[in-house]
Motif scaffolding. Structure first.
Motif, PDB file in Angstrom:
ATOM      1  N   TYR A 127      39.229  73.493 -82.687  1.00 54.09           N
ATOM      2  CA  TYR A 127      40.006  74.422 -83.499  1.00 54.09           C
ATOM      3  C   TYR A 127      40.710  73.708 -84.654  1.00 54.09           C
ATOM      4  O   TYR A 127      41.243  74.364 -85.554  1.00 54.09           O
ATOM      5  N   ARG A 128      40.725  72.393 -84.634  1.00 61.42           N
ATOM      6  CA  ARG A 128      41.281  71.616 -85.752  1.00 61.42           C
ATOM      7  C   ARG A 128      40.130  71.239 -86.678  1.00 61.42           C
ATOM      8  O   ARG A 128      39.281  70.417 -86.337  1.00 61.42           O
ATOM      9  N   GLY A 129      40.094  71.852 -87.845  1.00 63.48           N
ATOM     10  CA  GLY A 129      39.022  71.547 -88.783  1.00 63.48           C
ATOM     11  C   GLY A 129      37.840  72.495 -88.650  1.00 63.48           C
ATOM     12  O   GLY A 129      37.919  73.534 -88.003  1.00 63.48           O
ATOM     13  N   GLN A 130      36.744  72.105 -89.243  1.00 61.59           N
ATOM     14  CA  GLN A 130      35.576  72.973 -89.381  1.00 61.59           C
ATOM     15  C   GLN A 130      34.379  72.456 -88.565  1.00 61.59           C
ATOM     16  O   GLN A 130      34.473  71.477 -87.844  1.00 61.59           O
ATOM     17  N   TYR A 131      33.275  73.145 -88.701  1.00 59.45           N
ATOM     18  CA  TYR A 131      31.943  72.765 -88.232  1.00 59.45           C
ATOM     19  C   TYR A 131      31.690  73.019 -86.746  1.00 59.45           C
ATOM     20  O   TYR A 131      30.703  72.542 -86.196  1.00 59.45           O
ATOM     21  N   GLN A 132      32.558  73.780 -86.051  1.00 56.41           N
ATOM     22  CA  GLN A 132      32.286  74.255 -84.695  1.00 56.41           C
ATOM     23  C   GLN A 132      31.741  73.135 -83.785  1.00 56.41           C
ATOM     24  O   GLN A 132      30.625  73.209 -83.268  1.00 56.41           O
ATOM     25  N   LEU A 133      32.565  72.121 -83.590  1.00 55.30           N
ATOM     26  CA  LEU A 133      32.132  70.953 -82.832  1.00 55.30           C
ATOM     27  C   LEU A 133      31.659  71.301 -81.424  1.00 55.30           C
ATOM     28  O   LEU A 133      30.751  70.652 -80.885  1.00 55.30           O
ATOM     29  N   ALA A 134      32.265  72.320 -80.796  1.00 55.36           N
ATOM     30  CA  ALA A 134      31.857  72.693 -79.441  1.00 55.36           C
ATOM     31  C   ALA A 134      30.397  73.116 -79.394  1.00 55.36           C
ATOM     32  O   ALA A 134      29.689  72.877 -78.408  1.00 55.36           O
ATOM     33  N   ASN A 135      29.905  73.749 -80.460  1.00 54.59           N
ATOM     34  CA  ASN A 135      28.499  74.135 -80.521  1.00 54.59           C
ATOM     35  C   ASN A 135      27.608  72.975 -80.953  1.00 54.59           C
ATOM     36  O   ASN A 135      26.479  72.834 -80.491  1.00 54.59           O
ATOM     37  N   VAL A 136      28.138  72.125 -81.844  1.00 58.03           N
ATOM     38  CA  VAL A 136      27.355  70.984 -82.330  1.00 58.03           C
ATOM     39  C   VAL A 136      26.975  70.053 -81.180  1.00 58.03           C
ATOM     40  O   VAL A 136      25.845  69.576 -81.087  1.00 58.03           O
ATOM     41  N   TYR A 137      27.939  69.798 -80.271  1.00 60.08           N
ATOM     42  CA  TYR A 137      27.724  68.830 -79.192  1.00 60.08           C
ATOM     43  C   TYR A 137      27.357  69.470 -77.855  1.00 60.08           C
ATOM     44  O   TYR A 137      27.103  68.757 -76.879  1.00 60.08           O
TER      45      TYR A 137
END
Length: 452
Positions: A127-137
């Protein structure tokens, strides 16, 4: 005669040279020490694959679990191993392997199944920042690249996504003695994202510093990275001691709140007759964790009217395992206890809709009806379990397990579930509806675990 003496001296010299070369060959950490009995370790004697540059790996974890609470939406609460009740579930399919070229090394393990959603849900750093890290990884359990230095028994420097040892249990269920982890393991990290340095100064010792993004987090919650280390001492095939220690800032938007955690385990194999048709092996594992958060409105182990309420984590777990019939069967019994004022490591129950947390309250959990995790909120829990394993070979395991868990506050899914009156996310919620949470649950788990 002189020629014969010279020839003998030459042969002796050649023999001594070969021995010297052998003694200076590759040094392998923990070489000759049996580790396949240990809780949280690979139980195989060796891999069936022997590639020079790539050693593949395949793992599957399929389970069926029944909760005697019978929640109407089949949702499991408070577990990273289980997701749905009364259904056959693919918890994890892992594909990948280890790559080697000269001293360069890399590992990639893909993950699919319910665990690719259940584990990332507990990380609010995206939730801090962009690019949906939970989906990326989401579909990666391990992915790192590094280099091996030929110093002592080896030094590995790796960067990427790698496994956590905190809590003893392995991320991969096929390596654990029990299926549903005790609170000590389930409420501590399964993975780290950052840099680790594995140092093996001797055959029996590993020292492993970490510089990571945070406590089971894809990104950083604040500006400070997480710092920690693992020390493992495995002096022989019957004893293992390890400690994991961590320091970081892991409350989103509260950089002044610092977290410390210490995790410590002892594993002992106290009986070993592998060819016995009766009892072939016996061992136990004992784990104790201590941690706290301080600053930003909380005060570690002590309530203070000016600094805030106590916010800490104390837990322990013990398991005993007995193998039978030349290690083809095993029976495990054990359990643990946990207290966590402030609930900062509690696996939060899910609720319908799941909007973003309130940006003005960085400690709030997800869901339309979020589980309270305010400073001073109390949470205590205990659990016990017993299981029977059938292991016809080193790649297949069939496990039947019974689990009881209890908490000091309503926490587990009750008959009304945590989704809606009829269990569907599409159902409009009456104004007076709330998730049905209860203080205890009993369940039976049947799991098929495969590794090649």
């Amino acid at each position: 005669m002189k020629k014969l003496v010279l020839a003998s001296i030459f042969l002796i010299g050649i023999t001594d040279y070969v021995k010297a070369q052998d003694s200076t060959g590759p040094k392998i950490p923990f070489d000759g020490i049996e580790t396949n009995w240990q809780n949280g370790s690979d139980r195989r004697d060796s891999s069936v694959f022997h590639g020079k540059y790539f050693v593949p790996s395949v793992m599957m974890d399929i389970n069926y679990t029944h909760s005697f609470n019978n929640p109407n939406d089949n949702t499991v609460v408070g577990s990273t191993a289980l997701a749905r009740n009364n259904e056959v579930q693919l918890s994890q399919l892992s594909l990948g392997g280890d790559f080697y070229y000269e001293n360069a090394r890399a590992k990639v393990m893909l993950q699919f199944g319910t665990r690719s959603n259940v584990v990332p849900r507990n990380d609010l750093s995206p939730y801090r920042g962009q690019y949906q890290l939970a989906n990326v990884y989401r579909y990666l359990s391990e992915a790192y690249v590094g280099y091996h230095f030929n110093k002592w028994y080896g030094i590995n420097v790796d960067a990427g996504l790698f496994m956590s040892y905190i809590g003893l249990n392995s991320y991969y269920q096929v390596e654990n003695w029990e299926y549903q982890a005790s609170f000590t393991s389930d409420n501590t990290p399964w993975f780290f994202n950052g840099v680790r340095i594995q140092i093996f100064p001797s055959k029996t010792l590993k020292i492993e510093p970490w510089i990571i993004n945070g406590w089971q987090s894809y990104g950083k919650f604040n500006k400070m990275p997480g710092l920690g280390a693992n020390i493992t001492w495995n002096p022989n095939s019957n004893l293992k001691l390890l400690t994991n220690d961590y320091y970081g800032t892991d409350a989103a938007g509260l950089p002044e709140r610092k977290r410390f955690h210490s995790d410590n385990s002892l594993l002992v194999r106290y009986y070993n007759k592998p060819q016995s048709k009766g009892i072939s092996k016996m061992a136990f594992s004992l784990t104790g964790d201590l941690g706290f958060e301080k600053g930003g409105g909380v005060n570690g182990f002590k309530n203070d009217s000016s600094k805030g309420p106590a916010q800490y984590f104390l837990s322990s777990m013990i398991y005993n395992r007995i193998w039978f019939a030349k290690n083809k069967f095993a029976w495990t019994i054990g359990g643990g206890v946990m207290t966590n004022p402030g609930r900062y490591l509690v696996l939060y129950p899910t609720g319908q809709a799941s909007p973003l947390p309130d940006p003005n309250n960085p400690t709030q959990t997800e869901g339309k009806y979020p589980f309270s995790a305010n400073p001073g909120d109390q949470f205590k829990g205990w659990d016990c379990s017993s299981n029977l394993d059938w292991m016809p070979n080193q790649s297949f395991l069939l496990r039947l397990e019974y689990v009881h868990r209890h908490s000091s506050v309503p926490y587990f899914a009750g008959a009304g579930g945590v989704t809606s009156p009829n269990g569907y996310t599409t159902t409009p919620l009456p104004a007076d509806w709330r998730p049905d949470l209860v203080k205890s649950e009993d369940r039976i788990i049947l799991a098929l675990l495969f590794r090649l």
